[in-house]
Design a protein around this motif. Sequence first.
Motif, PDB file in Angstrom:
ATOM      1  N   VAL A 144      -6.332  -7.319  -6.836  1.00 41.76           N
ATOM      2  CA  VAL A 144      -6.389  -6.602  -5.758  1.00 41.76           C
ATOM      3  C   VAL A 144      -5.449  -5.213  -5.549  1.00 41.76           C
ATOM      4  N   ILE A 145      -4.258  -5.500  -6.124  1.00 43.91           N
ATOM      5  CA  ILE A 145      -3.246  -4.144  -5.975  1.00 43.91           C
ATOM      6  C   ILE A 145      -3.128  -3.145  -7.081  1.00 43.91           C
ATOM      7  N   LEU A 146      -3.587  -3.654  -8.134  1.00 43.36           N
ATOM      8  CA  LEU A 146      -3.591  -2.790  -9.701  1.00 43.36           C
ATOM      9  C   LEU A 146      -4.337  -1.479  -9.201  1.00 43.36           C
ATOM     10  N   PRO A 147      -5.723  -1.305  -8.650  1.00 46.22           N
ATOM     11  CA  PRO A 147      -6.134   0.034  -8.425  1.00 46.22           C
ATOM     12  C   PRO A 147      -5.206   1.058  -7.391  1.00 46.22           C
ATOM     13  N   ALA A 148      -4.452   0.635  -6.739  1.00 46.74           N
ATOM     14  CA  ALA A 148      -3.781   1.240  -5.921  1.00 46.74           C
ATOM     15  C   ALA A 148      -2.096   1.729  -6.593  1.00 46.74           C
ATOM     16  N   LEU A 149      -1.664   1.036  -7.620  1.00 45.50           N
ATOM     17  CA  LEU A 149      -0.445   1.185  -8.035  1.00 45.50           C
ATOM     18  C   LEU A 149      -0.118   2.409  -8.471  1.00 45.50           C
ATOM     19  N   ALA A 150      -1.388   3.039  -9.216  1.00 40.94           N
ATOM     20  CA  ALA A 150      -0.934   4.410  -9.813  1.00 40.94           C
ATOM     21  C   ALA A 150      -0.430   5.387  -8.724  1.00 40.94           C
ATOM     22  N   HIS A 151      -1.263   5.552  -7.878  1.00 34.91           N
ATOM     23  CA  HIS A 151      -0.593   6.461  -6.755  1.00 34.91           C
ATOM     24  C   HIS A 151       0.807   6.160  -6.150  1.00 34.91           C
ATOM     25  N   GLY A 152       1.187   5.079  -5.898  1.00 38.05           N
ATOM     26  CA  GLY A 152       2.371   4.664  -5.364  1.00 38.05           C
ATOM     27  C   GLY A 152       3.532   4.625  -6.248  1.00 38.05           C
ATOM     28  N   LEU A 153       3.362   4.341  -7.590  1.00 34.76           N
ATOM     29  CA  LEU A 153       4.214   4.793  -8.716  1.00 34.76           C
ATOM     30  C   LEU A 153       4.545   6.303  -8.876  1.00 34.76           C
ATOM     31  N   TYR A 154       3.370   6.718  -8.841  1.00 34.10           N
ATOM     32  CA  TYR A 154       3.634   8.251  -8.969  1.00 34.10           C
ATOM     33  C   TYR A 154       4.562   8.957  -7.903  1.00 34.10           C
ATOM     34  N   LYS A 155       4.259   8.550  -6.639  1.00 33.72           N
ATOM     35  CA  LYS A 155       5.113   9.039  -5.335  1.00 33.72           C
ATOM     36  C   LYS A 155       6.425   8.298  -5.440  1.00 33.72           C
ATOM     37  N   LEU A 156       6.562   7.303  -6.034  1.00 35.68           N
ATOM     38  CA  LEU A 156       7.933   6.634  -6.026  1.00 35.68           C
ATOM     39  C   LEU A 156       8.768   7.331  -7.200  1.00 35.68           C
ATOM     40  N   LYS A 157       8.114   7.899  -8.031  1.00 29.70           N
ATOM     41  CA  LYS A 157       8.829   8.552  -9.280  1.00 29.70           C
ATOM     42  C   LYS A 157       8.904  10.034  -8.889  1.00 29.70           C
ATOM     43  N   GLY A 158       8.533  10.391  -7.759  1.00 24.89           N
ATOM     44  CA  GLY A 158       9.019  11.770  -7.257  1.00 24.89           C
ATOM     45  C   GLY A 158       7.777  12.706  -7.539  1.00 24.89           C
ATOM     46  N   GLY A 159       6.557  12.293  -7.584  1.00 27.49           N
ATOM     47  CA  GLY A 159       5.366  12.990  -7.576  1.00 27.49           C
ATOM     48  C   GLY A 159       5.231  13.666  -6.441  1.00 27.49           C
ATOM     49  N   THR A 160       4.731  15.070  -6.568  1.00 26.00           N
ATOM     50  CA  THR A 160       4.887  15.928  -5.321  1.00 26.00           C
ATOM     51  C   THR A 160       3.397  16.220  -4.863  1.00 26.00           C
ATOM     52  N   ALA A 161       2.363  16.049  -5.542  1.00 26.59           N
ATOM     53  CA  ALA A 161       1.240  16.234  -5.308  1.00 26.59           C
ATOM     54  C   ALA A 161       0.750  15.742  -3.920  1.00 26.59           C
ATOM     55  N   ASP A 162      -0.056  16.316  -3.294  1.00 20.29           N
ATOM     56  CA  ASP A 162      -0.717  15.757  -1.956  1.00 20.29           C
ATOM     57  C   ASP A 162      -1.534  14.525  -2.230  1.00 20.29           C
ATOM     58  N   CYS A 163      -1.587  13.422  -1.671  1.00 18.47           N
ATOM     59  CA  CYS A 163      -2.291  12.359  -1.667  1.00 18.47           C
ATOM     60  C   CYS A 163      -3.649  12.432  -1.833  1.00 18.47           C
ATOM     61  N   GLY A 164      -4.436  13.509  -1.331  1.00 17.67           N
ATOM     62  CA  GLY A 164      -5.805  13.442  -1.606  1.00 17.67           C
ATOM     63  C   GLY A 164      -6.255  14.698  -2.449  1.00 17.67           C
ATOM     64  N   GLN A 165      -5.135  15.038  -3.211  1.00 16.59           N
ATOM     65  CA  GLN A 165      -5.332  15.888  -4.302  1.00 16.59           C
ATOM     66  C   GLN A 165      -5.275  15.134  -5.833  1.00 16.59           C
ATOM     67  N   ARG A 166      -5.053  13.951  -5.618  1.00 12.80           N
ATOM     68  CA  ARG A 166      -5.039  13.178  -6.838  1.00 12.80           C
ATOM     69  C   ARG A 166      -5.992  12.149  -7.125  1.00 12.80           C
ATOM     70  N   LYS A 167      -6.521  12.009  -8.138  1.00 16.75           N
ATOM     71  CA  LYS A 167      -7.291  10.830  -8.402  1.00 16.75           C
ATOM     72  C   LYS A 167      -6.641   9.471  -8.291  1.00 16.75           C
ATOM     73  N   ASN A 168      -7.348   8.432  -7.630  1.00 17.72           N
ATOM     74  CA  ASN A 168      -6.616   7.265  -7.384  1.00 17.72           C
ATOM     75  C   ASN A 168      -6.265   6.456  -8.641  1.00 17.72           C
ATOM     76  N   THR A 169      -6.958   6.605  -9.686  1.00 17.92           N
ATOM     77  CA  THR A 169      -7.019   6.114 -10.961  1.00 17.92           C
ATOM     78  C   THR A 169      -5.980   6.711 -11.894  1.00 17.92           C
ATOM     79  N   GLU A 170      -5.474   7.767 -11.528  1.00 16.99           N
ATOM     80  CA  GLU A 170      -4.550   8.612 -12.524  1.00 16.99           C
ATOM     81  C   GLU A 170      -3.188   8.213 -12.478  1.00 16.99           C
ATOM     82  N   MET A 171      -2.383   7.859 -13.527  1.00 18.45           N
ATOM     83  CA  MET A 171      -1.288   7.506 -13.678  1.00 18.45           C
ATOM     84  C   MET A 171      -0.552   8.403 -14.630  1.00 18.45           C
TER      85      MET A 171
END
Length: 171
Positions: A144-171
Amino acid sequence: MNTTYTCGILTLSDKGSKGEREDTSGPLLQKILTEQGFKVIAYEILPDQQYQIEARLIQWVDQEKIDVIVTTGGTGVSPTDRTPEATRRVIDLEIPGIAEAMRQASLAKTRQAIWSRGIAGIRGESLIINLPGSERAAQENIAVILPALAHGLYKLKGGTADCGQRKNTEM
């Protein structure tokens, strides 16, 4: 997965820690997470002892710098089930949406999901997620949660791209 995140799997089971029960959820989670591109660098079985759980989570985050820690077991209402309490004591921020999504999906399969008390949260730059102890429930919940982890980990590690500008599957 473009970025390889490290992962630790912590199985909580009194019988498992004594060798009286085979851990099937931990190895299955190792396989699933490895297939998803995570690098599993830690795996351990501990008894349902809150202080031991807290100590291991702190060690894996503060010393080992593991990006994602999934626990399996200790999320029910048995007298020894203390995983959510241990997790809550060591995290800085709770992420209720993760646990809510898992419980919602589980409720579609079994009424017993209402008894699950697992939580998820952040300590430092690490995400800690409590999964149920049964192999089937752990597999269903991580799916259930794997598809959403990429975005959250990206942001947690300091990623600055806006949420709507990243692909959900990209890590």
